[in-house]
Design an enzyme around this catalytic site. Sequence first.
Site, PDB file in Angstrom:
ATOM      1  N   ASN A  11       0.871  -1.186   0.000  1.00 43.38           N
ATOM      2  CA  ASN A  11       0.000   0.000   0.000  1.00 43.38           C
ATOM      3  C   ASN A  11       0.902   1.228   0.000  1.00 43.38           C
ATOM      4  OD1 ASN A  11      -1.843   2.050   0.521  1.00 43.38           O
ATOM      5  ND2 ASN A  11      -3.050   0.816   1.930  1.00 43.38           N
ATOM      6  N   ASP A 125      -8.085   1.979  -6.461  1.00 43.29           N
ATOM      7  CA  ASP A 125      -9.041   2.717  -5.625  1.00 43.29           C
ATOM      8  C   ASP A 125     -10.233   3.206  -6.426  1.00 43.29           C
ATOM      9  OD1 ASP A 125      -8.521   2.793  -2.881  1.00 43.29           O
ATOM     10  OD2 ASP A 125      -6.818   4.123  -3.162  1.00 43.29           O
ATOM     11  N   HIS A 179     -14.624   8.220   5.021  1.00 41.68           N
ATOM     12  CA  HIS A 179     -13.227   7.838   5.217  1.00 41.68           C
ATOM     13  C   HIS A 179     -12.460   9.117   5.548  1.00 41.68           C
ATOM     14  CE1 HIS A 179      -9.502   5.434   4.321  1.00 41.68           C
ATOM     15  NE2 HIS A 179      -9.035   6.688   4.319  1.00 41.68           N
ATOM     16  N   GLY A 183      -5.841  11.750   3.968  1.00 41.52           N
ATOM     17  CA  GLY A 183      -6.693  11.830   2.789  1.00 41.52           C
ATOM     18  C   GLY A 183      -8.108  11.535   3.243  1.00 41.52           C
ATOM     19  N   GLY A 301     -11.577   9.175  11.438  1.00 46.15           N
ATOM     20  CA  GLY A 301     -12.909   8.604  11.612  1.00 46.15           C
ATOM     21  C   GLY A 301     -12.972   7.530  12.673  1.00 46.15           C
TER      22      GLY A 301
END
Length: 343
Positions: A11, A125, A179, A183, A301
Amino acid sequence: MNGPRTILALNAGSSSLKYGLYRVDADTCEERFAAKVEGTGGDADPVATIVEALRQRSLPMPDAVGHRIVHGGPNVREHARIDAALMTHLDEAKAFAPLHVPVAVKIVAQAKDAFPQVPQVACFDTAFHATLPLVAKTLPLPADLRAGGIERYGFHGLSYESIVRQLGNAIPERVVIAHLGNGASLCAVHAGKSVDTTMGLTPTGGIVMGTRPGDLDPGVLLYLLRERGYDAARLEVLVDRESGLKGLSDGTSDMRKLHEMGSDASRLAQDVFVHVARKHVASMVASLGGIDLLVFTGGIGENDAATREAILEGLRWMGSFAVRVIPTQEDEQIARHTWRIAS
């Protein structure tokens, strides 16, 4: 590869590489080891560091490697095995996400060198948002520009997929997923499918982020070009690295530090983040025609109760709906897709 296999999930961020080693079969995905390597720029080879870390722990080498790729460009809308044709499309996609895709392409090459006989899989994504209806993905621009691939793509798709998977058969019809991290974006999910999202052509748009501004009046950029002497390179630095929470607070993109600072600038940064997030939650609810469940995920979050409560406080007018905090499992999602595609 129909039975259990060892999958390495990579990732890549703009400056670091998260990775996880998983034991995967058709029903389970078990994490064996996970860590992060700092420094993905320049001549660094983070994959070599990962290989050494696996060897030191006597862990098996992978049977397949999965890569998170932020943007597949206009020609790739599904997770896929990496071959020469896909690499060509990834080169084209660099223009759509210059902060993320070039780093990811370099790591793909390094992984191929480290594991030359192992299948490599690209997990995009943007793939989760391939279900966006025409009205949601169309940007109000002339047809010749839209024909060149300028549209709403949406991002954080692997995170959203992982939330949908975790909700399983119990997923309500109308779900908004927030999310929220360095970012940040929101997604409207109807019957398990993405029908609207806040990010657009690139991961720079939508809500306020750590160093990105989210949606801006296009006239701001024109003003900076015309009156302040900015060029494309300077604008790119501004919107990718200097704005958002960092720009508002005069220095930090970390929400935890903003809570601690107590300055006027830090309070303004928090208030703007919450205000914009509320507005965009409401816009996702409008796209769904209502809301049954709001899910918070991502670093802010999941871990920042004060910010969650501040966002919710401005949404009481919408009436009753369920709220859940669900950890994102992007890397596990990469491993599951890699096992399936390599099989």
